[in-house]
Design an enzyme around this catalytic site. Structure first.
Site, short mmCIF file in Angstrom:
data_model
loop_
_atom_site.label_atom_id
_atom_site.label_comp_id
_atom_site.label_asym_id
_atom_site.label_seq_id
_atom_site.Cartn_x
_atom_site.Cartn_y
_atom_site.Cartn_z
N HIS A 256 0.78 -1.26 0.09
CA HIS A 256 0.00 0.06 0.12
C HIS A 256 0.85 1.36 -0.07
O HIS A 256 0.19 2.41 -0.37
CB HIS A 256 -0.78 0.03 1.36
CG HIS A 256 -2.06 0.48 0.84
ND1 HIS A 256 -2.63 1.48 0.23
CD2 HIS A 256 -3.40 0.25 1.57
CE1 HIS A 256 -3.87 1.85 -0.11
NE2 HIS A 256 -4.44 1.16 1.01
N TYR B 179 -13.73 5.14 10.79
CA TYR B 179 -12.99 5.75 9.33
C TYR B 179 -13.65 5.27 8.21
O TYR B 179 -13.94 3.99 8.06
CB TYR B 179 -11.71 5.17 9.26
CG TYR B 179 -10.81 5.29 8.40
CD1 TYR B 179 -10.04 6.38 8.16
CD2 TYR B 179 -10.76 4.44 7.14
CE1 TYR B 179 -9.06 6.66 7.09
CE2 TYR B 179 -9.95 4.85 6.06
CZ TYR B 179 -9.03 5.68 5.92
OH TYR B 179 -8.36 6.05 4.95
N SER C 144 -12.90 5.47 3.99
CA SER C 144 -11.68 6.01 2.83
C SER C 144 -12.46 6.74 1.76
O SER C 144 -13.44 6.49 1.29
CB SER C 144 -10.92 4.84 2.43
OG SER C 144 -9.98 5.23 1.41
N THR D 77 -5.70 10.09 -0.11
CA THR D 77 -6.82 9.99 0.38
C THR D 77 -7.38 10.82 1.31
O THR D 77 -6.56 11.58 1.97
CB THR D 77 -7.14 8.37 1.22
OG1 THR D 77 -6.10 8.34 2.15
CG2 THR D 77 -6.78 7.31 -0.05
#
Length: 670
Positions: A387, A494, A496, A507
């Site tokens: 990532h 959260y 995204s 992001t």
């Protein structure tokens, strides 16, 4: 078909233009081994036509960020806790915050070819010392090929590789359709528009697209999609690229191999050659190598950095071969979610399929690579990716394109002429011991990781849109309500959201726990539900608030990345801690108990990510036309996803009742 989750941004994909016949013939005639023109399509508009004119990611006003931050704190704090934080935030706004904001704005003006968040956000990944597997790396699992004969391991792998090479070559040639979100596809996603916009200067092209209600997306992460790797270093990892590499590293039963994918000119090798190389690997009679060096990539990053130095000193060519490969192919020697051709995947089958994509067997993975393409013995394909180099937009585009291409262009030629080179490492006694320790640690984590899945068929996007509520807001509200019923608390949450509409966007966070979702969760309490009219009004308020937060995040007007950049800058300038970032309530907000993300794609069967804290939940979800799917990952005893899923099912039943204009009087049995 159970299709679940992955971080993404809502987007529209263009219709792919037909290739020019004369150009295809010219390219084909110049090639020795190609069975087609070697491209997935030929865009009328050059791939990077819009890149130069993309707008820059805006730096929000400090007062707006502070206001949004306090709004996110309010629902998870007591009144006294909130007042304490409010005082700290106001002091920051009127004092040290102003100085940091001025520094950030000045630095941003001097760095117009990037964004204020690009370097800090990349470094937050590179500096995290936790293992990348389960802590960071997500995955996407392909829908099967509609042709059952193509779902053998050898056929499926060959087709996915060939489509990957076509995608790679299309991008490198500048022929990949640019990423664009179309507000009015009839106008902007047409050959007529494309033929006009390609002649608009690159410095103005974004504005031309904007006038047609089309929003080009940043494509600067694409160079790292292939031929890149994350390299462990003490304190902070680094990302490396090898743009001239032409081979693929294959792992089977823990043994490593190298196969050629492109010739010296960068043209694709014939499908029969690649298929032959794969067949040789699958026919290798060696047993599973449980001392595979793949385990090293599952380690703590500092520990792996120390081990890698010794491993590389003994095996410089092997490590370079892995690092520089276009990607790593993992051929698993076992079946996952095996079922009759054409039948839908069951909830029970989804769990082992997701776990194999997320972590699988570390002896058959190289978690540091840009991506691992995984194909099981029964032909189930998936993409597991590292990532730090980028976000889901580029991976999703690649994933969608190669699925569509792979089911349309099957390799049916002979299997001949391939060659697979074995890559056998030399291991010292110290490395063998370290490998055994890494294997033991990985097995503990793998065995502690649990998944539960829900498929709710009581409503879907079609129903919710008719009722004029946002489907995503109902999903997010349901998670808040389920957690409230389960834990009796409101927590850091959260969702995204991509900011790829801006140059070097990454992001932004949508904060789904709001005053509105808190009020709605309490009003829907099973023991003492509110009146129907009140619950209906609260549902509408939640939808409006969530839409507002989503729009702000996508347009670079969230608060999380801005505060993070200010904290990062403060550490760079003087390192002295600031009260706003030392506030325990700041830590509470950013201790993400409910980490959520969504994706819907016709190419996607399953996907997912893990919980980000020991007592959290990793909630992947997707809302379809007539049903709602959710998965919850967790680490017992920190949390219990099975109980959360039970509560979530009850919540969805109650939401369905109220959305249909009815009230519930009795507590629901969950």
């Amino acid at each position: 078909m159970l299709k679940l989750s992955f971080p993404s941004v809502a987007r529209g994909w263009a219709q792919l233009p037909a290739a020019s016949t004369s150009k295809v013939l010219a390219v084909t005639c110049s090639r020795k081994l190609s069975t087609d023109d070697g491209y997935i399509h030929r865009s009328l508009v050059p791939t990077e036509h819009y890149q130069k004119s993309l707008p820059r990611l805006p730096i929000p006003k400090l007062e707006d960020t502070c206001s949004r931050y306090l709004a996110a704190l309010e629902p998870i704090l007591t009144t006294s806790e909130y007042k304490d934080s409010e005082k700290i935030v106001n002091e920051f706004l009127n004092g040290q915050g102003k100085e940091l904001q001025a520094h950030l704005v000045a630095a941003d003006k001097q760095n117009k070819n990037s964004s204020f968040i690009h370097q800090p956000w990349t470094e937050v990944y590179q500096m995290d010392r936790r293992p990348v597997v389960l802590n960071h790396n997500p995955f996407l699992g392909f829908v099967d090929d509609p042709d059952p004969t193509q779902n053998t391991q050898l056929n499926r792998t060959t087709n996915l590789i060939l489509s990957s090479l076509r995608f790679y070559r299309t991008y490198r040639a500048g022929l990949l359709e640019p990423d664009i979100y179309h507000m009015n596809p009839a106008k902007s996603d047409s050959d007529r528009f494309k033929k006009l916009i390609r002649y608009v200067p690159k410095s103005l092209s974004w504005y031309g697209a904007y006038l047609a209600k089309a929003f080009p997306l940043d494509m600067r992460q694409y160079p790292y999609l292939f031929q890149s790797t994350r390299v462990p270093k003490r304190g902070k990892d680094e990302n490396r690229r090898y743009p001239d590499s032409k081979h693929i590293v294959v792992i089977h039963k823990g043994h490593f191999y190298s196969i050629d994918a492109l010739d010296s000119n960068g043209d694709m090798l014939d499908g029969g050659v690649i298929k032959s190389s794969l067949a040789q690997i699958l026919e290798d009679p060696r047993e599973v190598n449980f001392n595979s060096i793949g385990y090293f990539t599952s380690m703590n990053r500092d520990s792996w950095a120390d081990i890698r130095d010794e491993l590389e000193s003994l095996n410089p060519e092997l490590i370079h071969k892995i690092d520089s490969s276009m990607f790593v192919l993992c051929l698993d020697e076992y079946d996952v979610a095996k079922r009759a051709p054409g039948t839908e995947i069951s909830v029970a089958d989804a769990i082992p399929l997701i776990k194999n994509g997320l972590h699988g067997e570390a002896y058959n993975r190289w978690f540091d690579k840009c991506f691992n393409m995984i194909v099981t013995k029964n032909g189930k394909g998936s993409i597991h990716f590292e990532h730090s180099w980028g976000d889901g937009v580029s991976v999703l585009r690649y994933f969608n394109e190669i699925y569509k291409d792979s089911i349309a262009k099957h390799h049916v030629g002979p299997t001949e002429g391939g060659s697979a080179v074995k890559l056998d490492p030399e291991l010292s006694p110290n490395l063998i011991q370290a490998l055994e320790n890494a294997r033991g640690d990985f097995e503990k984590v793998k065995n502690s990781f649990v998944l539960d899945v829900m498929k709710f068929e009581g409503f879907g996007k079609n129903d919710l849109r008719k009722l004029k509520v946002s489907p995503d807001s109902i999903c997010q509200l349901s998670f808040q309500m389920a957690n409230w019923r389960f834990k009796r608390e409101f927590v850091g949450s959260y969702e995204s959201c991509s900011t790829a509409a801006f140059k070097y966007g990454r992001t932004e966070t949508i904060r789904p726990c709001t005053k509105e979702t808190k009020a709605c969760s309490i009003a829907f309490d099973k023991e003492n539900p509110a009146q129907l009219d009140e619950m209906s009004e609260l549902l509408s308020a939640c939808s409006k608030k969530h839409n507002k937060l989503t729009k702000e995040a996508a347009m670079g007007a969230g608060f999380d990345r801005h505060l993070f950049a200010l904290k990062f800058l403060n550490n760079k300038l003087n390192g002295a801690p600031l009260p706003i970032f030392e506030d325990p309530n700041h830590a509470k907000l950013n201790y993400i108990i409910l980490s959520t993300s969504t994706l819907v794609s016709p190419a996607l069967e399953v996907g997912g990510f893990a919980a980000v804290v020991p007592d959290g939940l990793g909630i992947g979800y997707a809302m379809f036309d007539d049903w709602f799917g959710t998965q919850a990952s967790y680490y017992p005893p920190g949390n219990d996803g099975s109980e959360f899923i039970k509560e979530l099912t009850g919540v969805c039943e109650d939401l369905k009742t109220v959305l249909n204009g009815k009230s519930f009087k009795e507590p629901r049995q969950v």
